[in-house]
Design a protein around this motif. Structure first.
Motif, PDB file in Angstrom:
ATOM      1  N   ARG A  41      49.121  90.613  42.521  1.00  0.00           N
ATOM      2  CA  ARG A  41      48.792  91.512  41.410  1.00  0.00           C
ATOM      3  C   ARG A  41      47.285  91.558  41.158  1.00  0.00           C
ATOM      4  NH1 ARG A  41      54.008  90.211  40.511  1.00  0.00           N
ATOM      5  NH2 ARG A  41      55.327  91.807  39.545  1.00  0.00           N
ATOM      6  N   ARG A  42      46.619  90.439  41.383  1.00  0.00           N
ATOM      7  CA  ARG A  42      45.160  90.437  41.253  1.00  0.00           C
ATOM      8  C   ARG A  42      44.533  91.363  42.301  1.00  0.00           C
ATOM      9  NH1 ARG A  42      44.137  83.926  40.374  1.00  0.00           N
ATOM     10  NH2 ARG A  42      44.600  83.881  38.133  1.00  0.00           N
ATOM     11  N   LYS A  43      45.089  91.348  43.505  1.00  0.00           N
ATOM     12  CA  LYS A  43      44.579  92.234  44.552  1.00  0.00           C
ATOM     13  C   LYS A  43      44.742  93.695  44.140  1.00  0.00           C
ATOM     14  CE  LYS A  43      45.615  89.106  48.425  1.00  0.00           C
ATOM     15  NZ  LYS A  43      46.433  88.940  49.650  1.00  0.00           N
ATOM     16  N   VAL A  44      45.883  94.010  43.541  1.00  0.00           N
ATOM     17  CA  VAL A  44      46.136  95.374  43.085  1.00  0.00           C
ATOM     18  C   VAL A  44      45.129  95.772  42.014  1.00  0.00           C
ATOM     19  CG1 VAL A  44      47.747  96.809  41.769  1.00  0.00           C
ATOM     20  CG2 VAL A  44      48.581  95.460  43.695  1.00  0.00           C
ATOM     21  N   VAL A  45      44.899  94.885  41.062  1.00  0.00           N
ATOM     22  CA  VAL A  45      43.929  95.160  40.000  1.00  0.00           C
ATOM     23  C   VAL A  45      42.535  95.362  40.588  1.00  0.00           C
ATOM     24  CG1 VAL A  45      42.772  94.219  37.954  1.00  0.00           C
ATOM     25  CG2 VAL A  45      45.246  93.969  38.209  1.00  0.00           C
ATOM     26  N   ASP A  46      42.173  94.555  41.582  1.00  0.00           N
ATOM     27  CA  ASP A  46      40.863  94.695  42.223  1.00  0.00           C
ATOM     28  C   ASP A  46      40.736  96.055  42.909  1.00  0.00           C
ATOM     29  OD1 ASP A  46      40.077  92.189  41.387  1.00  0.00           O
ATOM     30  OD2 ASP A  46      40.553  91.196  43.292  1.00  0.00           O
ATOM     31  N   GLU A  47      41.814  96.518  43.540  1.00  0.00           N
ATOM     32  CA  GLU A  47      41.785  97.825  44.194  1.00  0.00           C
ATOM     33  C   GLU A  47      41.640  98.938  43.165  1.00  0.00           C
ATOM     34  OE1 GLU A  47      45.033  98.403  46.855  1.00  0.00           O
ATOM     35  OE2 GLU A  47      44.718  96.511  47.914  1.00  0.00           O
ATOM     36  N   ILE A  48      42.330  98.788  42.038  1.00  0.00           N
ATOM     37  CA  ILE A  48      42.228  99.801  40.980  1.00  0.00           C
ATOM     38  C   ILE A  48      40.806  99.833  40.419  1.00  0.00           C
ATOM     39  CG2 ILE A  48      43.027 100.448  38.674  1.00  0.00           C
ATOM     40  CD1 ILE A  48      45.742  99.225  39.412  1.00  0.00           C
ATOM     41  N   ARG A  49      40.234  98.675  40.193  1.00  0.00           N
ATOM     42  CA  ARG A  49      38.866  98.618  39.666  1.00  0.00           C
ATOM     43  C   ARG A  49      37.867  99.208  40.659  1.00  0.00           C
ATOM     44  NH1 ARG A  49      37.711  92.735  37.213  1.00  0.00           N
ATOM     45  NH2 ARG A  49      35.806  93.846  36.602  1.00  0.00           N
ATOM     46  N   ALA A  50      38.104  98.984  41.946  1.00  0.00           N
ATOM     47  CA  ALA A  50      37.218  99.555  42.959  1.00  0.00           C
ATOM     48  C   ALA A  50      37.281 101.079  42.931  1.00  0.00           C
ATOM     49  CB  ALA A  50      37.597  99.024  44.346  1.00  0.00           C
ATOM     50  N   GLU A  51      38.496 101.615  42.770  1.00  0.00           N
ATOM     51  CA  GLU A  51      38.650 103.071  42.696  1.00  0.00           C
ATOM     52  C   GLU A  51      38.006 103.621  41.424  1.00  0.00           C
ATOM     53  OE1 GLU A  51      39.323 106.957  43.156  1.00  0.00           O
ATOM     54  OE2 GLU A  51      39.401 105.377  44.675  1.00  0.00           O
ATOM     55  N   ILE A  52      38.106 102.873  40.327  1.00  0.00           N
ATOM     56  CA  ILE A  52      37.463 103.301  39.079  1.00  0.00           C
ATOM     57  C   ILE A  52      35.952 103.368  39.267  1.00  0.00           C
ATOM     58  CG2 ILE A  52      36.965 102.613  36.694  1.00  0.00           C
ATOM     59  CD1 ILE A  52      39.821 101.475  36.574  1.00  0.00           C
ATOM     60  N   ARG A  53      35.399 102.353  39.925  1.00  0.00           N
ATOM     61  CA  ARG A  53      33.951 102.355  40.181  1.00  0.00           C
ATOM     62  C   ARG A  53      33.564 103.529  41.081  1.00  0.00           C
ATOM     63  NH1 ARG A  53      34.838  96.679  40.423  1.00  0.00           N
ATOM     64  NH2 ARG A  53      35.039  96.769  42.699  1.00  0.00           N
ATOM     65  N   ARG A  54      34.382 103.798  42.087  1.00  0.00           N
ATOM     66  CA  ARG A  54      34.099 104.916  42.990  1.00  0.00           C
ATOM     67  C   ARG A  54      34.144 106.238  42.239  1.00  0.00           C
ATOM     68  NH1 ARG A  54      36.037 108.748  46.450  1.00  0.00           N
ATOM     69  NH2 ARG A  54      38.017 108.762  45.317  1.00  0.00           N
ATOM     70  N   ARG A  55      35.174 106.416  41.400  1.00  0.00           N
ATOM     71  CA  ARG A  55      35.308 107.634  40.621  1.00  0.00           C
ATOM     72  C   ARG A  55      34.153 107.795  39.647  1.00  0.00           C
ATOM     73  NH1 ARG A  55      37.143 112.324  41.175  1.00  0.00           N
ATOM     74  NH2 ARG A  55      38.692 111.256  42.458  1.00  0.00           N
ATOM     75  N   ALA A  56      33.745 106.696  39.032  1.00  0.00           N
ATOM     76  CA  ALA A  56      32.627 106.739  38.091  1.00  0.00           C
ATOM     77  C   ALA A  56      31.344 107.151  38.797  1.00  0.00           C
ATOM     78  CB  ALA A  56      32.450 105.382  37.430  1.00  0.00           C
ATOM     79  N   ALA A  57      31.141 106.648  40.007  1.00  0.00           N
ATOM     80  CA  ALA A  57      29.940 106.994  40.767  1.00  0.00           C
ATOM     81  C   ALA A  57      29.937 108.470  41.137  1.00  0.00           C
ATOM     82  CB  ALA A  57      29.849 106.132  42.022  1.00  0.00           C
ATOM     83  N   ILE A  58      31.116 108.988  41.523  1.00  0.00           N
ATOM     84  CA  ILE A  58      31.220 110.394  41.917  1.00  0.00           C
ATOM     85  C   ILE A  58      30.911 111.322  40.746  1.00  0.00           C
ATOM     86  CG2 ILE A  58      32.860 112.196  42.596  1.00  0.00           C
ATOM     87  CD1 ILE A  58      34.249 110.131  44.348  1.00  0.00           C
ATOM     88  N   GLU A  59      31.448 110.988  39.567  1.00  0.00           N
ATOM     89  CA  GLU A  59      31.316 111.879  38.412  1.00  0.00           C
ATOM     90  C   GLU A  59      30.158 111.504  37.493  1.00  0.00           C
ATOM     91  OE1 GLU A  59      34.948 112.763  36.422  1.00  0.00           O
ATOM     92  OE2 GLU A  59      36.123 112.819  38.272  1.00  0.00           O
ATOM     93  N   GLY A  60      29.403 110.480  37.875  1.00  0.00           N
ATOM     94  CA  GLY A  60      28.207 110.154  37.119  1.00  0.00           C
ATOM     95  C   GLY A  60      28.419 109.379  35.837  1.00  0.00           C
ATOM     96  N   TYR A  61      29.545 108.668  35.726  1.00  0.00           N
ATOM     97  CA  TYR A  61      29.787 107.847  34.532  1.00  0.00           C
ATOM     98  C   TYR A  61      29.054 106.512  34.670  1.00  0.00           C
ATOM     99  CZ  TYR A  61      33.515 111.143  33.404  1.00  0.00           C
ATOM    100  OH  TYR A  61      34.222 112.272  33.097  1.00  0.00           O
TER     101      TYR A  61
END
Length: 204
Positions: free
Chosen positions: A135-155
């Motif tokens: 479950r920690r691995k899953v959370v880490d993957e979700i956080r990585a995607e959040i960071r990627r999305r934030a970078a794309i949209e400038g958050y």
């Protein structure tokens, strides 16, 4: 915590949030929110992990149940031998011989039961620890995607809408739906769901 103290805490939290939002806005930064709990529950890997642990747990329980049933039968046999060893028609030497055998068998069964109980506890602990790691691995993957999305949209800041303070009060008291990126994150995370499902069917 009484109501007056709780009210002060909430007011302080709200004031801090407003001041932070003001500072962020003044500095030209861009904020987004995400529902981390929803993202976790909606991620296809979470469901796969849950199913895997359910299956493993079933296998463990069935194994322990079979061992326990065999132990129960052996304990029933022990009682029969104990009754037979107490037969007054037996010669004293024969009676003593049978009672010695019963004592040895009783000790063996006692050790087997203790080992089975320990094994069941160890397996349960191992499964639980494995679940936490996955479950920690899953959370880490979700956080990585959040960071990627934030970078794309400038958050520059992404807040978890489900986050709670030490007083169990929401950290984000209000946020507009227009700045929520949860659905975008979930969509991206689940792009590999069909491929993973097909791969799983081939290996069965």
């Amino acid at each position: 915590m009484n109501r007056s103290i709780l009210r002060k805490v909430l007011c302080s939290s709200l004031l801090a949030l407003l001041l932070t939002a003001y500072d962020v806005q003044a500095s030209g930064q861009k904020i987004a929110t995400v529902d981390l709990e929803k993202a976790f529950n909606s991620y296809y890997k979470t469901k796969l992990i849950d199913q895997d642990f359910t299956d493993q747990g079933k296998l463990y329980r069935n194994y322990i149940a079979r061992q326990a049933e065999q132990l129960r039968k052996d304990e029933q046999l022990l009682r029969q031998k104990l009754d037979a060893s107490l037969n007054v028609a037996l010669a004293p030497a024969e009676r003593q011989k049978r009672q010695d055998e019963v004592n040895k068998l009783e000790q063996s069964l006692r050790m087997r039961r203790a080992q089975l109980e320990q094994e069941a506890a160890d397996r349960a602990k191992s499964l639980q620890e494995s679940a936490v790691r996955e479950r920690r691995k899953v959370v880490d993957e979700i956080r990585a995607e959040i960071r990627r999305r934030a970078a794309i949209e400038g958050y520059t800041i992404v807040l978890d809408r489900t986050g709670k303070s030490m007083n169990d009060a929401p950290l984000v008291l209000f946020s507009a739906d227009s700045i929520d990126i949860t659905d975008k994150v979930i969509t991206e995370l689940n792009r590999g769901a069909k491929a993973a499902g097909a791969s799983g069917k081939k290996t069965q």
